[in-house]
Motif scaffolding. Structure first.
Motif, mmCIF file in Angstrom:
data_model
loop_
_atom_site.group_PDB
_atom_site.id
_atom_site.type_symbol
_atom_site.label_atom_id
_atom_site.label_comp_id
_atom_site.label_asym_id
_atom_site.label_seq_id
_atom_site.Cartn_x
_atom_site.Cartn_y
_atom_site.Cartn_z
ATOM 1 N N GLU A 169 0.843 -1.202 0.000
ATOM 2 C CA GLU A 169 0.000 0.000 0.000
ATOM 3 C C GLU A 169 0.874 1.245 0.000
ATOM 4 O O GLU A 169 2.046 1.213 0.381
ATOM 5 N N THR A 187 0.669 3.980 1.776
ATOM 6 C CA THR A 187 1.042 4.550 3.069
ATOM 7 C C THR A 187 2.408 3.994 3.464
ATOM 8 O O THR A 187 2.587 2.778 3.552
ATOM 9 N N ASN A 189 0.801 -1.509 5.473
ATOM 10 C CA ASN A 189 -0.362 -2.103 4.813
ATOM 11 C C ASN A 189 -1.320 -2.758 5.798
ATOM 12 O O ASN A 189 -1.937 -3.781 5.513
ATOM 13 N N TYR A 190 -1.417 -2.141 6.967
ATOM 14 C CA TYR A 190 -2.348 -2.594 8.006
ATOM 15 C C TYR A 190 -3.046 -1.357 8.549
ATOM 16 O O TYR A 190 -2.390 -0.442 9.066
ATOM 17 N N ASP A 191 -4.347 -1.308 8.416
ATOM 18 C CA ASP A 191 -5.104 -0.080 8.667
ATOM 19 C C ASP A 191 -4.849 0.520 10.043
ATOM 20 O O ASP A 191 -4.659 1.746 10.171
ATOM 21 N N LYS A 251 -1.591 2.535 10.212
ATOM 22 C CA LYS A 251 -1.347 3.663 9.297
ATOM 23 C C LYS A 251 -1.197 5.011 9.998
ATOM 24 O O LYS A 251 -0.357 5.834 9.592
ATOM 25 N N SER A 293 1.663 8.947 2.451
ATOM 26 C CA SER A 293 1.634 8.147 1.218
ATOM 27 C C SER A 293 2.871 8.419 0.394
ATOM 28 O O SER A 293 3.622 9.346 0.657
#
Length: 322
Positions: A297, A299, A309-311, A314, A321
């Motif tokens: 991802e 971020t 890549n883990y909400d 983030k 990003s």
């Protein structure tokens, strides 16, 4: 004393594990056949005209009549292993440690063993090496048990009709159900150090803390890994730091994941993190992800050069990003 009686006595009086593979039992039988004695007593029912395999198979048929013995996982060659004084549903980890000589209990099963969190999983995770290395290591162990083979590699063919050295190689671990527990086999190129607890081989605790971050899918996901990390003992934490910094098994991405979590999420300060972050400079690539099996991802954390890549992680990234 007949060789059959000697082997049964050894199994019940000396062997301390709850299970034994057909190959290991055959290996012990052949060792006695070659030695021709047990506890200083000469063994009978052995001669050059007798066929060792035929005598062994007859011994197994008689042995299985004993109520303390249960044959398991039949194949065209017979049972794959037997359990001794074992009840259904008990000691599955001990059985795996007994019948599989290379590998250990890991991931969710090791987490349960060390009581790191409550675990209701009915699966048992066994970590081992690939088939080629398995065969090579097992053959070395067989040659160590039969030093005569160093002088005569054809010894088995000459003495034992229809028995070959390869017949003593234990069956490679398989995913199956044992007494209602699902066995999950995880293949790794390199194994970690292990500890033995009451005939159960378990991955050493500091290395377990590293492996669960490499493969969180085998222990409930990253959320569960973070939960486990919240209660890490200070002494173990320092051991993990030492392993990540100096052990050849560790990698830069191991350091990046561990460092990001403890520095950014848990707000832990450690001088080693400064060194590790310098090592991460200018490293880019699609494999540099916080969670290895999830998609890359945008971020990105610039300090640790890693895709977040883990909400839930983030908000802790130093850059939103890329």
């Amino acid at each position: 004393m007949k060789i059959e009686e000697a082997c049964k006595t050894w199994l019940f009086d000396e062997y301390r594990k709850p299970a034994i593979s057909r190959q290991d039992l055959l290996s012990q039988f052949l060792r006695m056949w070659l030695d021709k004695k047990y506890r200083g007593e000469k063994l009978t029912n052995i001669s050059d005209t007798k066929k060792a395999l035929r005598v062994f198979e007859r011994f197994c048929r008689v042995l299985l009549r004993d109520r303390k013995i249960r044959a398991q996982k039949w194949s065209s060659r017979g049972f794959r292993y037997i359990t001794i004084n074992s009840k259904p549903g008990e000691n599955i980890e001990k059985i795996l440690s007994a019948i599989y000589p290379i590998g250990y209990i890991g991931y969710m099963s090791a987490i349960k063993h060390y009581n790191l969190i409550e675990n209701t999983s009915n699966s048992i995770y066994f970590v081992t090496i690939d088939r080629d290395v398995w065969k090579r290591v097992c053959l070395k162990n067989i040659h160590d048990a039969f030093p005569e083979l160093k002088r005569n590699k054809d010894l088995f063919q000459e003495l034992f009709e229809n028995i070959y050295v390869e017949d003593l190689i234990p069956t490679y671990p398989v995913e199956e159900t044992i007494d209602f527990s699902q066995v999950v086999i995880i293949n790794q190129k390199r194994l970690s150090p292990e500890e033995e607890w009451n005939n159960v081989r378990v991955e050493s605790l500091p290395y377990l803390y590293i492996d669960i971050l490499r493969n969180p899918k085998y222990c409930g996901g990253l959320g569960q890994v973070l939960q486990i990390y919240t209660s890490i003992d200070n002494r173990v934490f320092e051991e993990v730091i030492e392993i990540l910094d100096k052990d050849s098994r560790s990698t830069n991405i191991d350091k990046a994941r561990f460092g990001f979590i403890f520095e950014k999420i848990f707000q832990i300060e450690n001088n080693i993190f400064l060194k590790w972050k310098e090592e991460q400079m200018f490293k880019r690539g699609g494999t540099r992800k916080l969670v290895s099996y999830l998609p890359f991802e945008s971020t990105y954390d610039e300090d640790w050069n890693i895709s977040i890549n883990y909400d839930l992680a983030k908000p802790y990234a130093s850059s939103s990003s890329i």
